[in-house]
Motif scaffolding. Structure first.
Motif, PDB file in Angstrom:
ATOM      1  N   GLU A   1      16.237 -47.798 -24.481  1.00 29.76           N
ATOM      2  CA  GLU A   1      17.627 -47.843 -24.012  1.00 29.76           C
ATOM      3  C   GLU A   1      18.385 -46.557 -24.328  1.00 29.76           C
ATOM      4  O   GLU A   1      19.174 -46.084 -23.507  1.00 29.76           O
ATOM      5  CB  GLU A   1      18.354 -49.026 -24.677  1.00 29.76           C
ATOM      6  CG  GLU A   1      17.813 -50.399 -24.304  1.00 29.76           C
ATOM      7  CD  GLU A   1      18.185 -50.802 -22.889  1.00 29.76           C
ATOM      8  OE1 GLU A   1      19.127 -50.205 -22.324  1.00 29.76           O
ATOM      9  OE2 GLU A   1      17.533 -51.715 -22.350  1.00 29.76           O
ATOM     10  N   ARG A   2      18.183 -46.003 -25.528  1.00 32.80           N
ATOM     11  CA  ARG A   2      18.992 -44.866 -25.986  1.00 32.80           C
ATOM     12  C   ARG A   2      18.188 -43.598 -26.248  1.00 32.80           C
ATOM     13  O   ARG A   2      18.763 -42.584 -26.635  1.00 32.80           O
ATOM     14  CB  ARG A   2      19.734 -45.241 -27.274  1.00 32.80           C
ATOM     15  CG  ARG A   2      20.742 -46.371 -27.107  1.00 32.80           C
ATOM     16  CD  ARG A   2      21.851 -45.982 -26.133  1.00 32.80           C
ATOM     17  NE  ARG A   2      22.864 -47.002 -26.005  1.00 32.80           N
ATOM     18  CZ  ARG A   2      23.986 -47.046 -26.725  1.00 32.80           C
ATOM     19  NH1 ARG A   2      24.213 -46.128 -27.654  1.00 32.80           N
ATOM     20  NH2 ARG A   2      24.867 -47.991 -26.520  1.00 32.80           N
ATOM     21  N   GLY A   3      16.877 -43.655 -26.106  1.00 30.41           N
ATOM     22  CA  GLY A   3      16.059 -42.483 -26.339  1.00 30.41           C
ATOM     23  C   GLY A   3      15.357 -42.519 -27.686  1.00 30.41           C
ATOM     24  O   GLY A   3      15.823 -43.165 -28.633  1.00 30.41           O
ATOM     25  N   ALA A   4      14.221 -41.814 -27.771  1.00 30.05           N
ATOM     26  CA  ALA A   4      13.395 -41.841 -28.976  1.00 30.05           C
ATOM     27  C   ALA A   4      14.110 -41.215 -30.173  1.00 30.05           C
ATOM     28  O   ALA A   4      13.968 -41.684 -31.309  1.00 30.05           O
ATOM     29  CB  ALA A   4      12.073 -41.111 -28.720  1.00 30.05           C
ATOM     30  N   ALA A   5      14.876 -40.146 -29.963  1.00 28.32           N
ATOM     31  CA  ALA A   5      15.555 -39.476 -31.070  1.00 28.32           C
ATOM     32  C   ALA A   5      16.585 -40.398 -31.711  1.00 28.32           C
ATOM     33  O   ALA A   5      16.699 -40.482 -32.943  1.00 28.32           O
ATOM     34  CB  ALA A   5      16.207 -38.183 -30.586  1.00 28.32           C
ATOM     35  N   PHE A   6      17.353 -41.096 -30.892  1.00 25.88           N
ATOM     36  CA  PHE A   6      18.362 -42.021 -31.404  1.00 25.88           C
ATOM     37  C   PHE A   6      17.691 -43.144 -32.189  1.00 25.88           C
ATOM     38  O   PHE A   6      18.138 -43.507 -33.292  1.00 25.88           O
ATOM     39  CB  PHE A   6      19.173 -42.595 -30.236  1.00 25.88           C
ATOM     40  CG  PHE A   6      20.273 -43.527 -30.662  1.00 25.88           C
ATOM     41  CD1 PHE A   6      21.515 -43.043 -31.049  1.00 25.88           C
ATOM     42  CD2 PHE A   6      20.075 -44.900 -30.672  1.00 25.88           C
ATOM     43  CE1 PHE A   6      22.534 -43.901 -31.438  1.00 25.88           C
ATOM     44  CE2 PHE A   6      21.073 -45.767 -31.067  1.00 25.88           C
ATOM     45  CZ  PHE A   6      22.316 -45.274 -31.450  1.00 25.88           C
ATOM     46  N   ALA A   7      16.610 -43.687 -31.648  1.00 22.07           N
ATOM     47  CA  ALA A   7      15.905 -44.773 -32.326  1.00 22.07           C
ATOM     48  C   ALA A   7      15.277 -44.308 -33.631  1.00 22.07           C
ATOM     49  O   ALA A   7      15.240 -45.059 -34.615  1.00 22.07           O
ATOM     50  CB  ALA A   7      14.826 -45.349 -31.398  1.00 22.07           C
ATOM     51  N   ALA A   8      14.793 -43.066 -33.667  1.00 25.11           N
ATOM     52  CA  ALA A   8      14.194 -42.536 -34.894  1.00 25.11           C
ATOM     53  C   ALA A   8      15.231 -42.431 -36.000  1.00 25.11           C
ATOM     54  O   ALA A   8      14.953 -42.733 -37.169  1.00 25.11           O
ATOM     55  CB  ALA A   8      13.567 -41.167 -34.621  1.00 25.11           C
ATOM     56  N   ARG A   9      16.444 -41.992 -35.654  1.00 28.14           N
ATOM     57  CA  ARG A   9      17.512 -41.914 -36.659  1.00 28.14           C
ATOM     58  C   ARG A   9      17.880 -43.315 -37.158  1.00 28.14           C
ATOM     59  O   ARG A   9      18.080 -43.517 -38.363  1.00 28.14           O
ATOM     60  CB  ARG A   9      18.739 -41.211 -36.074  1.00 28.14           C
ATOM     61  CG  ARG A   9      18.566 -39.719 -35.834  1.00 28.14           C
ATOM     62  CD  ARG A   9      19.899 -39.049 -35.548  1.00 28.14           C
ATOM     63  NE  ARG A   9      20.536 -39.575 -34.342  1.00 28.14           N
ATOM     64  CZ  ARG A   9      20.338 -39.083 -33.117  1.00 28.14           C
ATOM     65  NH1 ARG A   9      19.503 -38.053 -32.943  1.00 28.14           N
ATOM     66  NH2 ARG A   9      20.956 -39.594 -32.081  1.00 28.14           N
ATOM     67  N   GLU A  10      17.958 -44.260 -36.258  1.00 28.60           N
ATOM     68  CA  GLU A  10      18.307 -45.621 -36.641  1.00 28.60           C
ATOM     69  C   GLU A  10      17.225 -46.269 -37.490  1.00 28.60           C
ATOM     70  O   GLU A  10      17.518 -47.107 -38.341  1.00 28.60           O
ATOM     71  CB  GLU A  10      18.563 -46.472 -35.392  1.00 28.60           C
ATOM     72  CG  GLU A  10      19.895 -46.233 -34.741  1.00 28.60           C
ATOM     73  CD  GLU A  10      21.055 -46.522 -35.680  1.00 28.60           C
ATOM     74  OE1 GLU A  10      21.100 -47.619 -36.273  1.00 28.60           O
ATOM     75  OE2 GLU A  10      21.918 -45.637 -35.835  1.00 28.60           O
ATOM     76  N   SER A  11      15.979 -45.882 -37.273  1.00 23.99           N
ATOM     77  CA  SER A  11      14.892 -46.500 -38.016  1.00 23.99           C
ATOM     78  C   SER A  11      14.990 -46.197 -39.510  1.00 23.99           C
ATOM     79  O   SER A  11      14.597 -47.019 -40.344  1.00 23.99           O
ATOM     80  CB  SER A  11      13.539 -46.024 -37.473  1.00 23.99           C
ATOM     81  OG  SER A  11      13.334 -44.644 -37.744  1.00 23.99           O
ATOM     82  N   VAL A  12      15.521 -45.018 -39.856  1.00 23.95           N
ATOM     83  CA  VAL A  12      15.679 -44.660 -41.268  1.00 23.95           C
ATOM     84  C   VAL A  12      16.690 -45.583 -41.931  1.00 23.95           C
ATOM     85  O   VAL A  12      16.458 -46.131 -43.021  1.00 23.95           O
ATOM     86  CB  VAL A  12      16.115 -43.185 -41.401  1.00 23.95           C
ATOM     87  CG1 VAL A  12      16.380 -42.832 -42.857  1.00 23.95           C
ATOM     88  CG2 VAL A  12      15.054 -42.263 -40.808  1.00 23.95           C
TER      89      VAL A  12
END
Length: 242
Positions: free
Chosen positions: A67-78
């Motif tokens: 939905e928001r892109g891999a970079a956004f999801a990677a930041r949220e995963s932390v």
């Protein structure tokens, strides 16, 4: 740690989970699968009544990447991992938390074995008939999730099994009373007795959650009736009476 602090950590992660799922489509992706397979269990996680398995959070983050892109999801995963760890630890430290983990691990070990049987029945271990792609894909995904949940539960159980004072250094023993000195010339004192060392800290297992949801098209949800509860979210469970 107080009961209020424990509730606060669980509530904080539940709020994060609600914010995360608000960005997702409940009719698509893994979020859609979880809502169809176990709506009551998913709701319990969003309300903070249950801690979802980490593989469920990973799958939701995978949806977020779409939905928001891999970079956004990677930041949220932390952030998600930090909140999840604090929430799970607080949940497990509550009265009865350790026993609940033991019971859930026993259940998940049975489901892991059952999923392995389904993989074999789908034809992956024999050439008697071509395997059905959808049936095999679900069985393999369920086995991967069950295995990851067993690993996660063992790690959480190990954390709550460590004695409370394990990492606390032992107090120095009291000094021995002075002995009466015999008459005669004074002699130089000997070396002072050192305090006894505390036992070395025991390391907990380093293995953590290891599953990731496959990015394959979703087959239709299985039609078997399933138990309710967050522990079953996203996992095919055999309908059997114990």
């Amino acid at each position: 740690m107080t009961v209020h602090q424990l509730a606060g950590e669980v509530a904080e992660f539940a709020q994060y989970l609600r914010n995360l799922t608000a960005l997702l489509d409940p009719g698509r992706g893994w979020y859609g699968v979880f809502c169809r397979r176990d709506p009551a269990g998913m709701r319990a996680c969003l309300d903070g009544a249950e801690i979802p398995p980490w593989d469920v959070v990973e799958s939701l983050l995978q949806d977020l990447a779409g939905e928001r892109g891999a970079a956004f999801a990677a930041r949220e995963s932390v952030r998600a991992a930090a909140l999840y760890s604090a929430s799970a630890a607080a949940h497990d430290r509550r009265p009865g938390g350790r026993q609940a983990l033991v019971e859930r691990l026993e259940l998940m070990l049975r489901e892991q074995a059952y999923a392995a049987q389904r993989v074999r029945a789908a034809g992956v271990d024999n050439g008697a008939r071509p395997p059905d792609p959808d049936t095999l894909a679900w069985a393999q995904d369920d086995h991967t999730r069950a295995s990851a949940r067993c690993t996660e539960l063992r790690k959480r159980l190990s954390a709550v099994t460590v004695p409370q004072g394990w990492f606390r250094a032992e107090e120095e023993p009291p000094a021995e009373p002075a002995r009466p000195r015999a008459p005669g010339p004074r002699t130089a004192p000997g070396p002072a007795a050192g305090s006894e060392r505390a036992p070395a800290a025991r390391k907990s297992p380093a293995a953590g959650p290891s599953s990731s949801a496959p990015g394959r098209p979703q087959p239709p949800a299985p039609k078997r009736k399933k138990p309710r509860g967050a522990r079953f979210a996203g996992l095919e469970v055999e309908d059997r009476t114990e």
